[in-house]
Design a protein around this motif. Structure first.
Motif, PDB file in Angstrom:
ATOM      1  N   GLN A 254       6.873  -4.005  11.183  1.00 60.20           N
ATOM      2  CA  GLN A 254       5.884  -2.939  11.154  1.00 60.20           C
ATOM      3  C   GLN A 254       4.567  -3.282  11.846  1.00 60.20           C
ATOM      4  N   GLY A 255       4.456  -4.492  12.364  1.00 57.41           N
ATOM      5  CA  GLY A 255       3.279  -4.850  13.132  1.00 57.41           C
ATOM      6  C   GLY A 255       2.121  -5.388  12.313  1.00 57.41           C
ATOM      7  N   TYR A 256       2.237  -5.418  11.009  1.00 64.55           N
ATOM      8  CA  TYR A 256       1.183  -5.944  10.137  1.00 64.55           C
ATOM      9  C   TYR A 256       1.822  -6.431   8.848  1.00 64.55           C
ATOM     10  N   VAL A 257       1.054  -7.171   8.039  1.00 66.61           N
ATOM     11  CA  VAL A 257       1.593  -7.725   6.805  1.00 66.61           C
ATOM     12  C   VAL A 257       0.860  -7.153   5.605  1.00 66.61           C
ATOM     13  N   VAL A 258       1.582  -7.081   4.487  1.00 68.63           N
ATOM     14  CA  VAL A 258       1.016  -6.619   3.216  1.00 68.63           C
ATOM     15  C   VAL A 258       1.272  -7.724   2.200  1.00 68.63           C
ATOM     16  N   PRO A 259       0.356  -8.685   2.077  1.00 66.25           N
ATOM     17  CA  PRO A 259       0.595  -9.875   1.240  1.00 66.25           C
ATOM     18  C   PRO A 259       0.973  -9.558  -0.200  1.00 66.25           C
ATOM     19  N   GLU A 260       0.401  -8.485  -0.779  1.00 67.07           N
ATOM     20  CA  GLU A 260       0.711  -8.185  -2.171  1.00 67.07           C
ATOM     21  C   GLU A 260       2.148  -7.726  -2.365  1.00 67.07           C
ATOM     22  N   SER A 261       2.834  -7.394  -1.275  1.00 70.26           N
ATOM     23  CA  SER A 261       4.231  -6.979  -1.392  1.00 70.26           C
ATOM     24  C   SER A 261       5.203  -8.127  -1.144  1.00 70.26           C
ATOM     25  N   PHE A 262       4.700  -9.315  -0.817  1.00 65.93           N
ATOM     26  CA  PHE A 262       5.580 -10.462  -0.570  1.00 65.93           C
ATOM     27  C   PHE A 262       6.394 -10.764  -1.828  1.00 65.93           C
TER      28      PHE A 262
END
Length: 294
Positions: A254-262
């Motif tokens: 998706q081109g970016y990261v969402v750390p809280e969803s790791f």
């Protein structure tokens, strides 16, 4: 790896060739461990729908059967897949020997898991799963499930070629079985039901990183056997661990990261904990739950 001619496991249930239509699902019921392919599918689906990965995971864990009216088909095995089946059987046998010895040293028995090879979709005690799930472990029946076509995805799409990369994936799922034997996986399944989304993700990361570390413990003992592990093999496993980190998968999807969803750990974390297990060869070094730094 010089694996040909080595002992194969008797705990392999080969269900390939029975066929089945492809089921566009990516999850298994609670009690199972979501596979790498399932993580990729969920991240892609989250990107398209805007729904959080954890919500999608919860929905997919309800399980289900193939849609009514879909017929059974006879699957044609790709060239080289039978040799790959023998390879994973050899790796499984080596994990059995390693973990039996390590558990005996702790005064424990090691009930050996079964490895189920399937094509397209498979029923398990954790629910119906498709090849999109990727390799996964079901604690309810103590079985590991692999559609061998995943290894092509690992090499071509995820950028992790090599036989020791393949061995690492299987050893990670065996690591979940070790967690199940030790009572860690059942406790995780119990506790996570009462956690918030963020806390459940954080706990899942520690579970998965511990399985990476346990895979490293096996690799340590495999490397001590003369003529089994070759130069460059461990680097293949470390590359695989890096390629399937949550941050890398999300960035590519998706081109970016969402750390809280790791829920599996970053590339650096996964490689670090595999390396820790490989360095020590001791499952006592794999206490990710009390580690201050992951």
């Amino acid at each position: 790896m010089r694996w040909k001619g080595r002992e194969e496991s008797s705990n392999v249930d080969d269900r390939r060739g029975g066929g089945g239509s492809r089921v566009p699902r990516a999850g298994v019921r609670a009690g199972g461990s979501l596979g790498i392919g399932g993580v990729v599918a969920i991240l892609l689906l989250s990107w398209v729908t805007g729904i959080s990965p954890l919500e999608l995971l919860g929905a997919l864990e309800e399980g289900g059967s193939p849609p009514a009216g879909q017929h059974q088909t006879t699957a044609e095995r790709p060239a080289g897949e039978d040799e790959l089946a023998r390879f994973v059987s050899v790796v499984l046998a080596d994990t059995e020997n390693t973990w039996t010895q390590l558990m005996q040293a702790e005064g424990r028995d090691y009930p050996e898991p079964r490895l189920v090879l399937f094509t397209d979709y498979v029923p398990s005690a954790c629910g119906q799963a498709s090849s999109a799930t990727g390799p996964f472990y079901c604690g309810a029946d103590q079985q590991i499930y692999i559609d061998l076509s995943f290894y092509r995805q690992l090499s071509r799409e995820l950028g992790a070629p090599g036989d020791f990369a393949q061995a690492y994936v299987l050893a990670h799922e065996v690591g979940h079985h070790v967690q199940n034997v030790l009572g860690i996986l059942p406790e995780y399944q119990r506790v996570r039901r009462s956690l918030s989304e963020a806390d459940a993700n954080a706990l899942s990361v520690r579970v998965e990183l511990q399985a990476d570390c346990l895979a490293g413990v096996w690799a340590h003992h495999a490397a001590r056997q003369q003529g089994f592990v070759e130069d460059g093999d461990v680097e293949e496993a470390l590359n695989a661990a890096s390629r399937i980190g949550d941050d890398t998968l999300q960035r590519e999807a998706q081109g970016y990261v969402v750390p809280e969803s790791f829920n599996h750990g970053t590339s650096a974390q996964r490689a670090r904990w595999f390396r820790e297990g490989f360095r020590s060869g001791d499952m006592g070094s794999c206490d990710t739950f009390n580690a201050r730094r992951l």
